[in-house]
Motif scaffolding. Structure first.
Motif, PDB file in Angstrom:
ATOM      1  N   LEU A 160      -1.454   5.125  -6.089  1.00  0.00           N
ATOM      2  CA  LEU A 160      -2.860   5.495  -5.952  1.00  0.00           C
ATOM      3  C   LEU A 160      -3.395   5.266  -4.533  1.00  0.00           C
ATOM      4  CD1 LEU A 160      -4.254   6.770  -8.317  1.00  0.00           C
ATOM      5  CD2 LEU A 160      -2.623   5.137  -9.225  1.00  0.00           C
ATOM      6  N   CYS A 161      -2.598   4.687  -3.655  1.00  0.00           N
ATOM      7  CA  CYS A 161      -3.010   4.510  -2.251  1.00  0.00           C
ATOM      8  C   CYS A 161      -2.523   5.709  -1.455  1.00  0.00           C
ATOM      9  CB  CYS A 161      -2.425   3.224  -1.675  1.00  0.00           C
ATOM     10  SG  CYS A 161      -3.478   1.800  -1.907  1.00  0.00           S
ATOM     11  N   TYR A 162      -3.141   6.848  -1.706  1.00  0.00           N
ATOM     12  CA  TYR A 162      -2.657   8.055  -1.034  1.00  0.00           C
ATOM     13  C   TYR A 162      -3.559   8.487   0.117  1.00  0.00           C
ATOM     14  CZ  TYR A 162      -6.151   9.787  -4.238  1.00  0.00           C
ATOM     15  OH  TYR A 162      -7.314   9.943  -4.926  1.00  0.00           O
ATOM     16  N   CYS A 163      -4.571   7.684   0.458  1.00  0.00           N
ATOM     17  CA  CYS A 163      -5.522   8.091   1.502  1.00  0.00           C
ATOM     18  C   CYS A 163      -4.795   8.509   2.776  1.00  0.00           C
ATOM     19  CB  CYS A 163      -6.465   6.943   1.837  1.00  0.00           C
ATOM     20  SG  CYS A 163      -7.398   6.404   0.430  1.00  0.00           S
ATOM     21  N   HIS A 181     -10.723  -1.059  -3.829  1.00  0.00           N
ATOM     22  CA  HIS A 181     -10.386   0.374  -3.834  1.00  0.00           C
ATOM     23  C   HIS A 181      -9.593   0.763  -5.069  1.00  0.00           C
ATOM     24  CE1 HIS A 181     -10.921   1.411   0.709  1.00  0.00           C
ATOM     25  NE2 HIS A 181     -12.001   0.961   0.134  1.00  0.00           N
ATOM     26  N   CYS A 216      -6.010   5.115   5.837  1.00  0.00           N
ATOM     27  CA  CYS A 216      -6.409   3.913   5.105  1.00  0.00           C
ATOM     28  C   CYS A 216      -7.381   3.095   5.957  1.00  0.00           C
ATOM     29  CB  CYS A 216      -5.164   3.097   4.809  1.00  0.00           C
ATOM     30  SG  CYS A 216      -5.489   1.523   4.009  1.00  0.00           S
ATOM     31  N   PHE A 217      -8.269   2.366   5.305  1.00  0.00           N
ATOM     32  CA  PHE A 217      -9.251   1.593   6.078  1.00  0.00           C
ATOM     33  C   PHE A 217      -8.604   0.605   7.043  1.00  0.00           C
ATOM     34  CE2 PHE A 217      -8.507  -1.200   2.463  1.00  0.00           C
ATOM     35  CZ  PHE A 217      -8.507  -2.461   3.031  1.00  0.00           C
ATOM     36  N   ARG A 244      -8.429   1.982 -10.984  1.00  0.00           N
ATOM     37  CA  ARG A 244      -7.431   2.993 -10.670  1.00  0.00           C
ATOM     38  C   ARG A 244      -6.026   2.416 -10.749  1.00  0.00           C
ATOM     39  NH1 ARG A 244      -7.790   4.179  -5.310  1.00  0.00           N
ATOM     40  NH2 ARG A 244      -6.976   6.258  -5.623  1.00  0.00           N
ATOM     41  N   ARG A 272      -8.523  -3.850  -0.724  1.00  0.00           N
ATOM     42  CA  ARG A 272      -7.565  -3.007  -1.425  1.00  0.00           C
ATOM     43  C   ARG A 272      -7.779  -3.143  -2.936  1.00  0.00           C
ATOM     44  NH1 ARG A 272      -2.198  -3.379  -3.202  1.00  0.00           N
ATOM     45  NH2 ARG A 272      -1.474  -1.287  -3.675  1.00  0.00           N
ATOM     46  N   ARG A 291       0.833  -1.201   0.000  1.00  0.00           N
ATOM     47  CA  ARG A 291       0.000   0.000   0.000  1.00  0.00           C
ATOM     48  C   ARG A 291       0.873   1.258   0.000  1.00  0.00           C
ATOM     49  NH1 ARG A 291      -2.375   1.613   5.562  1.00  0.00           N
ATOM     50  NH2 ARG A 291      -0.154   2.037   5.765  1.00  0.00           N
TER      51      ARG A 291
HETATM   52  S1  SF4 Z   1      -8.029   3.014   1.964  1.00  0.00           S
HETATM   53 FE1  SF4 Z   1      -7.821   1.777   0.096  1.00  0.00          FE
HETATM   54  S2  SF4 Z   1      -7.096   3.190  -1.496  1.00  0.00           S
HETATM   55 FE2  SF4 Z   1      -6.771   4.151   0.516  1.00  0.00          FE
HETATM   56  S3  SF4 Z   1      -4.661   3.657   1.056  1.00  0.00           S
HETATM   57 FE3  SF4 Z   1      -5.974   2.082   1.971  1.00  0.00          FE
HETATM   58  S4  SF4 Z   1      -6.064   0.413   0.444  1.00  0.00           S
HETATM   59 FE4  SF4 Z   1      -5.301   2.228  -0.595  1.00  0.00          FE
END
Ligand code: SF4
Ligand code: SF4
Lengths: 144, 317
Positions: free
Chosen positions: B217-220, B252, B223-224, B256, B249, B212
């Motif tokens: 693209l995993c820039y949240c 998400h 993250c969950f 993307r 993942r 991640r």
């Molecule tokens: S919430 Fe999803 S998209 Fe965001 S960092 Fe975590 S795995 Fe990546």
């Protein structure tokens, strides 16, 4: 634990949207239609409200099957919630099957508020399918 | 691979001199053979550090999200595809970046070479056009580059940058791979076999989240997997918790993921993360006719819909 019980009945979580499918279930009830008592209903505002987390958590916490039902395309109370949901569900279902979760554990349908009969049919069909698959084992979280 | 390092240095120098970029993100020589390290060049004297070779696999667009000021970035095909998605998702502004595009011929997988050398210490690598000459204390082998490419590079159909301000060298010939044969092959297996395979892969995962963290693209911000209220995914490395992380993942990243392979490169235990992400790419192509990272004006597939989207997956009653 192995479930050797021949009287085993599946537990199925049904996420029903408030405006259509939940009302459809209600109609099935007031019309005195018979359908299997295997579903546990969770009312959600819209099928678009359902996150894949809800479905995965259900499976992890011991559901044998999950049904998601919402308004028919074009009938969404919020106009487009079910359209967005449809794309999301298509991918989730495909991914679950890709990793080897049995086809049929997770199902989707559209039931409107006037389709009490269809609601009963859907529940019958889903219950039959899940029964045939047997207890869910693959994603369940167990204590060791 | 023609030596592009000198042209890259020249371009970088020009940009810094003219003030068109405050920093250039590129690669410098790694501290070990078979490695190149991302570097940040801020003054002209340092541009000599910049290199380009078949070990520049990292996706540098990962660094754009936190970058400040004007940024120049050395980007191959997949890096530019990630940049397209990042601009679309408003994480990066087009005006903020100068893309120095570099056509790619596939990046060499360090782990595959190390496997071939059976763990013997490698001290030097020489580039001999199509081959790499690997030497070490007990070692002297030539390896064909295109036999050791990353799995993603082997099936990549967009090796040339899709968006750039300057292009270095001449464009590479695009591969005409039969798309998604890997996915079709896996689909052909039985549900049992797929479950066996996936759970075996997942059992290796130590939940370090390197995949991640390396993903552009995993820039949240949160993250969950890090949230606790609610905590959707348990913290254990047990099978279902780990599997949930990977399923979510992949969801998400559906539509993307640009298939740059950053996750697999970062993974310390070689989990086959691609198996999940490739399936989503194949579906997104099949169901929504979308290929990630190619068109800046096409909305992301999960941010839009068509009234007549496929309903094949739904109950037929
Ligand atoms: S919430 Fe999803 S998209 Fe965001 S960092 Fe975590 S795995 Fe990546
Ligand atoms: S990098 Fe590998 S081990 Fe770490 S969380 Fe990702 S898949 Fe698991």
């Amino acid at each position: 634990m192995e479930n050797k019980d021949t009287n085993w009945e599946p537990k199925i979580i049904a996420f029903l949207c408030n405006w259509c499918s939940y009302a459809g279930a209600d109609l099935a009830g007031v019309s005195r239609l018979q359908y299997p008592a295997n579903i546990r209903v969770i009312r959600v505002p819209c099928s678009g409200r359902i996150s894949p987390f809800f479905i995965l958590s259900s499976l992890q916490n011991g559901a044998d099957g999950v049904l998601v039902s919402g308004c028919h395309p074009g009938d969404c109370h919020y106009l487009t919630g079910n359209y967005s949901a449809r794309r999301k569900f298509a991918l989730l279902k495909s991914q679950l099957e890709n990793i080897g979760i049995e086809e049929g554990r997770v199902q989707f349908s559209w039931v409107s508020a006037s389709e009490g009969g269809k609601f009963a049919e859907v529940i019958k069909k889903v219950t039959e399918t899940v029964k045939a698959l047997g207890p869910a084992k693959r994603l369940v979280k167990r204590c060791l | 691979m023609a030596d592009l390092s000198s042209s890259i240095r020249e371009e970088a120098k020009k940009l810094l001199k003219k003030g068109e970029a405050d920093v250039i993100i590129g690669f410098e020589k790694g501290s070990l053979p078979l490695c190149a390290t991302p570097c940040f060049i801020r003054n002209e004297a340092d541009v000599e550090k910049l290199i380009w070779n078949e070990f520049c696999g990292n996706n540098l667009s990962r660094y754009l999200i936190k970058a400040k000021g004007k940024v120049g970035i050395i980007a191959k095909g997949c890096d530019t595809r990630a940049i397209v998605e990042l601009i679309k998702e408003k994480q990066v502004q087009r005006e903020q970046i100068v893309i120095i595009g570099v056509p790619c011929e596939g990046m060499v997988d360090r782990k595959q070479i190390m496997m071939r050398c059976q763990g013997n210490k490698i001290t030097n690598v020489e580039d001999r056009d199509e081959r790499l000459l690997i030497t070490g204390d007990l070692l002297n082998v030539a390896v064909k580059k295109d036999e050791c490419l990353y799995p993603g590079c082997q099936v990549c159909t967009n090796r040339n940058p899709v968006m750039y301000d300057v292009l270095i060298g001449s464009t590479s010939e695009e591969q005409q791979t039969d798309e998604f044969t890997d996915v079709t092959n896996f689909d052909g297996k039985s549900s049992e076999e797929r479950w066996e395979y996936i759970t075996h892969e997942i059992s290796k995962c130590i939940r370090c989240y390197a995949c991640r963290n390396a993903c552009p693209l995993c820039y949240c911000k949160e993250c969950f997997v890090d949230t606790t209220q609610p905590q959707w995914v348990g913290k254990t490395t047990g099978q279902t918790d780990t599997l949930l992380f990977h399923i979510m993942r992949s969801i998400h990243l559906a539509g993307r993921c640009v298939e740059c392979g950053a996750c697999e490169r970062a993974c310390p235990v070689t989990v086959d993360i691609r198996k999940l992400n490739r399936k989503m790419s194949a579906d997104v192509k099949k169901l929504f006719d979308y290929k990630t990272g190619l068109d800046i004006d096409q909305p992301a597939p999960l941010s839009t819909f068509k009234p007549d989207d496929s309903e094949e997956f739904m109950l037929d009653i």
